[in-house]
Every structure is written in C-alpha cells, then in structure tokens.
Motif scaffolding. Structure first.
Motif, PDB file in Angstrom:
ATOM      1  N   VAL A 335       0.834  -1.032  -0.071  1.00 52.93           N
ATOM      2  CA  VAL A 335       0.146   0.035   0.072  1.00 52.93           C
ATOM      3  C   VAL A 335       0.852   1.397   0.053  1.00 52.93           C
ATOM      4  N   TYR A 336       0.875   2.048  -0.995  1.00 52.52           N
ATOM      5  CA  TYR A 336       1.569   3.266  -1.229  1.00 52.52           C
ATOM      6  C   TYR A 336       0.699   4.580  -0.950  1.00 52.52           C
ATOM      7  N   ARG A 337       1.475   5.459  -0.177  1.00 53.69           N
ATOM      8  CA  ARG A 337       0.993   6.786  -0.076  1.00 53.69           C
ATOM      9  C   ARG A 337       2.057   7.921  -0.347  1.00 53.69           C
ATOM     10  N   ILE A 338       1.455   8.345  -1.411  1.00 55.56           N
ATOM     11  CA  ILE A 338       2.426   9.873  -1.560  1.00 55.56           C
ATOM     12  C   ILE A 338       2.038  11.056  -1.117  1.00 55.56           C
ATOM     13  N   THR A 339       2.867  11.732  -0.253  1.00 55.77           N
ATOM     14  CA  THR A 339       2.441  12.952   0.760  1.00 55.77           C
ATOM     15  C   THR A 339       2.847  14.139  -0.082  1.00 55.77           C
ATOM     16  N   GLU A 340       3.951  14.031  -0.710  1.00 55.76           N
ATOM     17  CA  GLU A 340       4.440  15.311  -1.554  1.00 55.76           C
ATOM     18  C   GLU A 340       4.774  14.831  -2.761  1.00 55.76           C
ATOM     19  N   LEU A 341       4.741  15.682  -3.865  1.00 55.90           N
ATOM     20  CA  LEU A 341       5.173  15.543  -5.208  1.00 55.90           C
ATOM     21  C   LEU A 341       5.324  16.737  -6.023  1.00 55.90           C
ATOM     22  N   LYS A 342       6.525  16.771  -6.522  1.00 54.00           N
ATOM     23  CA  LYS A 342       6.731  17.865  -7.605  1.00 54.00           C
ATOM     24  C   LYS A 342       7.145  17.028  -8.871  1.00 54.00           C
ATOM     25  N   VAL A 343       6.639  17.664 -10.024  1.00 57.39           N
ATOM     26  CA  VAL A 343       7.088  17.113 -11.365  1.00 57.39           C
ATOM     27  C   VAL A 343       7.685  17.898 -12.230  1.00 57.39           C
ATOM     28  N   ASN A 344       8.667  17.445 -12.903  1.00 55.04           N
ATOM     29  CA  ASN A 344       9.681  18.639 -13.943  1.00 55.04           C
ATOM     30  C   ASN A 344      10.139  19.784 -13.141  1.00 55.04           C
ATOM     31  N   CYS A 345      10.672  19.454 -12.113  1.00 55.26           N
ATOM     32  CA  CYS A 345      11.362  20.300 -11.164  1.00 55.26           C
ATOM     33  C   CYS A 345      12.862  20.182 -11.112  1.00 55.26           C
ATOM     34  N   PRO A 346      13.620  21.416 -10.812  1.00 56.80           N
ATOM     35  CA  PRO A 346      15.064  21.214 -10.988  1.00 56.80           C
ATOM     36  C   PRO A 346      15.578  20.193  -9.623  1.00 56.80           C
ATOM     37  N   ILE A 347      16.354  19.326 -10.281  1.00 56.88           N
ATOM     38  CA  ILE A 347      17.317  18.780  -9.039  1.00 56.88           C
ATOM     39  C   ILE A 347      18.739  18.856  -9.116  1.00 56.88           C
ATOM     40  N   PRO A 348      19.142  19.276  -8.153  1.00 58.57           N
ATOM     41  CA  PRO A 348      20.918  19.737  -8.518  1.00 58.57           C
ATOM     42  C   PRO A 348      21.717  18.429  -8.744  1.00 58.57           C
ATOM     43  N   ASP A 349      22.798  18.669  -9.395  1.00 59.47           N
ATOM     44  CA  ASP A 349      23.358  17.556  -9.732  1.00 59.47           C
ATOM     45  C   ASP A 349      24.360  16.896  -8.558  1.00 59.47           C
ATOM     46  N   GLU A 350      24.362  17.546  -7.727  1.00 62.46           N
ATOM     47  CA  GLU A 350      25.107  17.132  -6.414  1.00 62.46           C
ATOM     48  C   GLU A 350      24.287  15.988  -5.801  1.00 62.46           C
ATOM     49  N   VAL A 351      23.033  16.072  -5.757  1.00 59.10           N
ATOM     50  CA  VAL A 351      22.254  15.005  -5.170  1.00 59.10           C
ATOM     51  C   VAL A 351      22.598  13.479  -5.689  1.00 59.10           C
ATOM     52  N   PHE A 352      23.057  13.469  -7.138  1.00 55.78           N
ATOM     53  CA  PHE A 352      23.538  12.033  -7.478  1.00 55.78           C
ATOM     54  C   PHE A 352      24.937  11.954  -7.592  1.00 55.78           C
ATOM     55  N   GLU A 353      25.647  12.741  -6.706  1.00 57.54           N
ATOM     56  CA  GLU A 353      27.145  12.772  -6.466  1.00 57.54           C
ATOM     57  C   GLU A 353      27.563  11.624  -5.586  1.00 57.54           C
TER      58      GLU A 353
END
Length: 372
Positions: A335-353
């Motif tokens: 059972v999934y519950r999504i409480t916050e959602l943003k689409v086509n939003c900028p995500i900094p490159d450092e998140v994936f570093e």
C-alpha cells in the motif's frame, strides 16, 4: 538493462502476449473501438514520463512466510552477483586481508537482509522513501520499521541511500552506489542499479502493457541496438476498423459497469483464452488507470493494482498493488501513500554525486577493467 536485452525483452513480451491466446478466433465481445477511443489509447501508450520528479512515499508491505533457507539463498545469489565475488577473488587473492574485510561486510549485509525479511513475514514492513529522479538518474533515501504500532513520519531520519547514475556519470563503469547506515558502508558498483520504486509507474497504464501495445501499434525505428517504436498510422487505422491487435489478440473498450458515465473498461486478450489484462481508465484520459487486473492462462488473478486520489499531474496519491503466484496465492501486497510530489522540477547534480558520510568505509566492487 542492456540495449540488446531490451530488444529481446520487446520480442519476448509480444511472444508471451500472443501465445496466451488460443489457436482459433472466437466472436468478439463487442464492436471495434471508436477512433476517439483509439486516439486516447495511443496517447496514453506513448505518453512521456516527467523529465524529473521529487516525491515522498510511504509504503506498507506484507508477504506470506517463506523458509529462512530459501530467503538466505536468494540474498546470497543477489549479493554474489551484485558485488561480483569472483572478480574480488581474482583481484585481491583468496588470502588477502582486503578480501576478508569485503566478504565480512557482504555477509553482514546478507545476514541483515535475511533478518529483515524474516521479520517482514511476522509484521508489515513500513518504508519511508524520499525519491528524486532526473532523466536516468535516480536517488532513494530510505527508512524502515517493522515494529508493530510504530509509524514513520516527517521527522523520521533516513537509514540508507541508493543511487543509480547510469551512463550519465563522467567516470566510466560508475553505474550506482549506496550508503548503508548500520554498516557504515558505501558501495560503488558497475551494475545497472538498485530496484526502482518510481512513482511515475503508477501514473499510466503498466509498462509491460504499454510495451506490447507499442510493438503491436507501432513501427520500429532507430538502430538494432537502440530500437524506438513510434505510432504506425497503418496499424492504428486497421485496429480502428477491426479491433484486432495481432493474430488472435483483440482489444475491447466498453463503459465500466461501476462508473459507466466517467470510466471505460479496456480488455486485452484472446476471446478463447482466460489470460487477459483488464484496465479501468478515466474516459477522458486513458493514462489515468484506476484499476489494473492481469489474469494468467488458468484464469487466476496474478496482478491487481488500484489507484486513487489523482492530482492535476495524473499521479495517484494512494495505490494498492497486489501480486499473486500462478495458483492464485498471495506473493506480495503493498500500500503506497504519496504525501509530497513535484514534477519537472530542478534537481541539483550534487544529489546524484558520490559523497559518502564521514566515517564510512568505501567498497568498490566494479570490475578492474572499469577502474583502469
């Protein structure tokens, strides 16, 4: 997934879909879809996912009990493949202290996962997952609990991080990495990545069904290594006239009996076979699938997905997903519950570093040729 494997997967999905049918054609369950219905179906099948998204998902999962030996074997197979143990022996030698440290870490991870799954069988697993996706890069910061009565909230700290960077990373062979909080371990691998829990998969018809429909209603472009299916006007026109997708496989669209004024029921399969897929979609937007049911050749339900609380982006904020084995016995219910959602939003490159927390040991399990 490699390009060659993708191509084989396309062919295998279509083969399975066609082979589920019987050898002879029976009378249709209804008339062929209207042109408007076909246009909405094609739009959903070829709908592009958002370029990026950020979401907070809470999940509760239950599984039927399995013996510990089976669970341990599955975990050992996974970790031996993920960490390429044979490569580690060749690199460090069988008596190397470095090899012993890595194997000890891996065995600890296996033990922790076996313990986790054994506890899951006694109590539901509750998960908090901060999802950030940009292109083919994907990051999940995760917290778990199996303690009865304990819930996860906005203040619950994350325990582990799983990141897939894919071919976008500047260093060859650097495909994915993880941080394991309890082990204080950061792992780098050249494998394709961790199991995805992308909420975008709930914002359309299931991927397997879309893949089959792309093959049956599209034409192949691009190269053999990187095939791309685009809508084929001739196939779509023929389908609009006959309702036949290919061979004995047909598709029917009728009003959903539970909501005849607002939803359509789409059924895909062979009239002579019990194997079929049933979708209940919004009449104006077939990518908004309220319910999905898949039946195997014996007519037993093997997959059931229910979605609700859709937002303006077409994402459901509540999902119940249930999987069964071929005999109809429960395999897994989430059972999934999504409480916050943003689409086509900028995500900094450092998140994936790759930037492991202080005090973490780094275990690089890439093949030696990737590091040279």
């Amino acid at each position: 997934m490699s390009d060659q494997l993708k191509d084989r997967t396309f062919k295998a999905l279509v083969f399975v879909f066609l082979m589920f049918g019987s050898a002879q054609m029976a009378s249709a369950k209804g008339t062929a879809p209207t042109r408007d219905q076909v246009a909405k179906l094609v739009a959903a099948v070829w709908k592009e996912p958002p370029a990026s998204l950020e979401a907070m998902m809470y999940t509760e999962t239950i599984r039927p009990p399995e013996p510990e030996g089976k669970i341990r074997k599955e975990m050992e197979d996974f970790f031996f493949k993920q960490y390429d143990v044979n490569q580690m022996y060749q690199k460090y030698g069988p008596n190397s202290p470095a090899l012993k440290v890595m194997l000890d870490r891996m065995n600890s991870a296996i033990d922790m996962n076996v313990e986790r799954i054994m506890k899951e069988q006694q109590n539901p697993t509750r998960t908090k997952d901060w999802v950030r996706i940009s292109g083919n890069r994907e990051r999940h910061d995760v917290a778990h609990t199996r303690t009865p009565g304990v819930s996860l909230g906005s203040e619950t700290p994350f325990e582990n991080t799983y990141v897939t960077v894919g071919k976008s990373h500047r260093e060859p062979g650097f495909m994915s990495f993880s941080y394991e909080g309890k082990l204080k371990l950061a792992t780098v691998t050249d494998k394709s990545g961790w199991a995805s829990n992308n909420p975008a998969r709930f914002a359309n018809i299931p991927l397997n069904t879309r893949t089959v429909l792309k093959v049956l209603l599209g034409r192949k472009e691009g190269t053999q290594a990187k095939p791309v299916f685009v809508p084929d006007p001739n196939k779509i026109e023929r389908f609009s006239r006959t309702g036949v997708l290919a061979g004995v496989v047909r598709l029917w669209i009728v009003p959903d009996p539970n909501a005849p004024d607002t939803r359509d029921r789409i059924e895909i399969g062979d009239p002579n076979s019990s194997a079929r897929t049933v979708l209940v979609c919004d009449r104006d937007d077939y990518s908004r699938a309220y319910e999905v049911r898949t039946y195997g050749p014996a007519g037993k339900l093997i997959y059931h997905r229910q979605c609700g609380d859709f937002d303006a982006h077409g994402f459901p904020h509540k999902v119940i997903e249930t999987k069964y084995d071929r005999d109809g016995s429960l395999k897994k219910k989430s059972v999934y519950r999504i409480t916050e959602l943003k689409v086509n939003c900028p995500i900094p490159d450092e998140v994936f570093e790759f930037n492991p927390p202080e005090g973490y040991q780094v275990m690089d399990v890439r093949g030696q040729e990737q590091k040279d």
